[in-house]
Each structure stands twice: as C-alpha cells, then as structure tokens.
Motif scaffolding. Structure first.
Motif, PDB file in Angstrom:
ATOM      1  N   ALA A 153       0.816  -1.222   0.000  1.00 14.76           N
ATOM      2  CA  ALA A 153       0.000   0.000   0.000  1.00 14.76           C
ATOM      3  C   ALA A 153       0.844   1.264   0.000  1.00 14.76           C
ATOM      4  O   ALA A 153       0.390   2.320  -0.442  1.00 14.76           O
ATOM      5  N   GLU A 154       2.077   1.186   0.469  1.00 19.95           N
ATOM      6  CA  GLU A 154       2.941   2.363   0.554  1.00 19.95           C
ATOM      7  C   GLU A 154       3.971   2.466  -0.576  1.00 19.95           C
ATOM      8  O   GLU A 154       4.824   3.332  -0.560  1.00 19.95           O
ATOM      9  N   LEU A 155       3.879   1.590  -1.569  1.00 15.93           N
ATOM     10  CA  LEU A 155       4.839   1.614  -2.676  1.00 15.93           C
ATOM     11  C   LEU A 155       4.548   2.691  -3.708  1.00 15.93           C
ATOM     12  O   LEU A 155       5.455   3.353  -4.197  1.00 15.93           O
ATOM     13  N   SER A 156       3.282   2.842  -4.097  1.00 13.02           N
ATOM     14  CA  SER A 156       2.968   3.749  -5.193  1.00 13.02           C
ATOM     15  C   SER A 156       1.533   4.246  -5.093  1.00 13.02           C
ATOM     16  O   SER A 156       0.658   3.549  -4.580  1.00 13.02           O
ATOM     17  N   TRP A 157       1.309   5.436  -5.640  1.00  8.15           N
ATOM     18  CA  TRP A 157      -0.046   5.968  -5.731  1.00  8.15           C
ATOM     19  C   TRP A 157      -0.824   5.252  -6.824  1.00  8.15           C
ATOM     20  O   TRP A 157      -2.041   5.178  -6.788  1.00  8.15           O
ATOM     21  N   PRO A 198       4.094  13.664  -4.837  1.00 11.17           N
ATOM     22  CA  PRO A 198       2.761  14.241  -4.646  1.00 11.17           C
ATOM     23  C   PRO A 198       1.671  13.247  -5.023  1.00 11.17           C
ATOM     24  O   PRO A 198       1.852  12.433  -5.922  1.00 11.17           O
ATOM     25  N   ASP A 199       0.570  13.323  -4.322  1.00 11.25           N
ATOM     26  CA  ASP A 199      -0.570  12.463  -4.579  1.00 11.25           C
ATOM     27  C   ASP A 199      -1.290  12.956  -5.836  1.00 11.25           C
ATOM     28  O   ASP A 199      -1.884  14.033  -5.829  1.00 11.25           O
ATOM     29  N   PRO A 200      -1.256  12.192  -6.925  1.00 12.68           N
ATOM     30  CA  PRO A 200      -1.904  12.641  -8.163  1.00 12.68           C
ATOM     31  C   PRO A 200      -3.417  12.796  -8.016  1.00 12.68           C
ATOM     32  O   PRO A 200      -4.026  13.595  -8.717  1.00 12.68           O
ATOM     33  N   PHE A 201      -4.006  12.055  -7.075  1.00 12.91           N
ATOM     34  CA  PHE A 201      -5.454  12.174  -6.895  1.00 12.91           C
ATOM     35  C   PHE A 201      -5.831  13.562  -6.396  1.00 12.91           C
ATOM     36  O   PHE A 201      -6.826  14.135  -6.833  1.00 12.91           O
TER      37      PHE A 201
END
Length: 182
Positions: free
Chosen positions: A58-62, A101-104
């Motif tokens: 869960a912490e690897l990639s957005w 940065p979170d793309p969402f």
C-alpha cells in the motif's frame, strides 16, 4: 515478537531514534509477496529480515500495480518517509509513495461534481466497473449508475477496454475515491 530492547539494543536504539516523516535512504534487499525489505544506510543489520526497513504494498505507489517489481527492483536505491517503528517485527515501516505528490489530490482540484469525462473501463467487479479517466486516476461506476435500466452484471453493459463517457458524481479527497455515472 522478534526480541526486546535487551536482546537487540543497537537495533532498538536506532529505531527509537527515528521520527515520523523523516526521510531515510537505503537499498532494496528483497521483494516479497507482502512487501519490500530495505537495508537503511544508517541502520544496523536486522537479525531475521534482509533489511531493517519495510514497505508494504500500500505504501509503494499511488498508482495501481500488479507486483512490487513493477515499482522497485532488488538493488535499487530509494529515499522513503519513515512512518513508524514496528516493535513486533523490529523494523522501520516506510513509505515510498509519500515522497511524491498524490496525483489524486491534484486531479480532485481540477474537476467538479457534474463534470463530463471520458475514460477506459479497466476492471469489472460485482458492484460495478472501474474507469480510468486520466493517467493513474480511476473512478468507480456502481451497478445502479451503469445504465438507465437495472443491471445485475456489469459485463452485460461494459467490457474491459471499452471507452465510455462518464459524469463525476462524487469526489472524496480523504478516501481518494472518485464516483462516476454513465
């Protein structure tokens, strides 16, 4: 539990010295089906695992990925954010995605409820279909919103790979969810 402070004093001292949000660097030592072990540059060796740092899937990639090898490779150097000290496994829980940065959030700031979008169906699930509306951003169209008539199986109206027009019906920045309707 692997061991207490008296059994591994150097490891405990190191892990207790870390602060949430701190940037740590290291090398990917092993990729497992449950996560990635990282040998931290300034950290001691781990008595059991191939590295004292650990990144869950869960912490690897957005973005969505199939296996950890799609994101990182053994031997690769990484910079990660320290999340917490896992006292049960004596490891530093890390986040790779926190370093980007979170793309969402950027996407959510550029669209609004009622806006029309185009996308590609990426997955069918019992409750509806996932639609990718831009790189790395997917939303869900629930069964009730797939067609004007009631639908029991999403495959009755859409298939993976179909290009569809959708309308944004909800944006939840906290949960990082995008609700869509056809």
């Amino acid at each position: 539990m692997i061991g207490g402070p008296s059994e591994y004093p150097e490891l405990w001292e190191f892990l207790e010295s870390l602060h949430c949000g701190e940037c740590l660097s290291g090398t990917v030592m092993a990729i497992e089906r449950f996560g990635v072990f990282v040998a931290l540059d300034d950290g001691p060796a781990h008595p059991v695992f191939p590295g004292v740092g650990f990144i869950t899937y869960a912490e690897l990639s957005w973005e969505r990925f199939e296996t950890a090898s799609d994101v990182v490779q053994a031997g690769e150097r990484l910079s990660c954010e320290f999340l917490r000290f896992d006292t049960w496994n004596l490891e530093a829980r890390l986040s790779l995605k926190a370093m980007q940065p979170d793309p969402f959030q950027a996407f959510a700031g550029s669209v609004e409820v009622g806006q029309k979008l185009h996308g590609t169906v990426t997955e069918l699930v019992p409750f509806g279909a996932f639609v990718q509306v831009t790189d790395g951003i997917e939303g869900v169209v629930h069964l009730r919103d797939l067609a004007s008539a009631p639908v029991e199986d999403p495959a009755d109206v859409v298939h993976v790979g179909d290009e569809v027009a959708v309308v944004v019906t909800g944006i939840d920045r906290l949960r990082r969810t995008l609700s869509l309707s056809r």
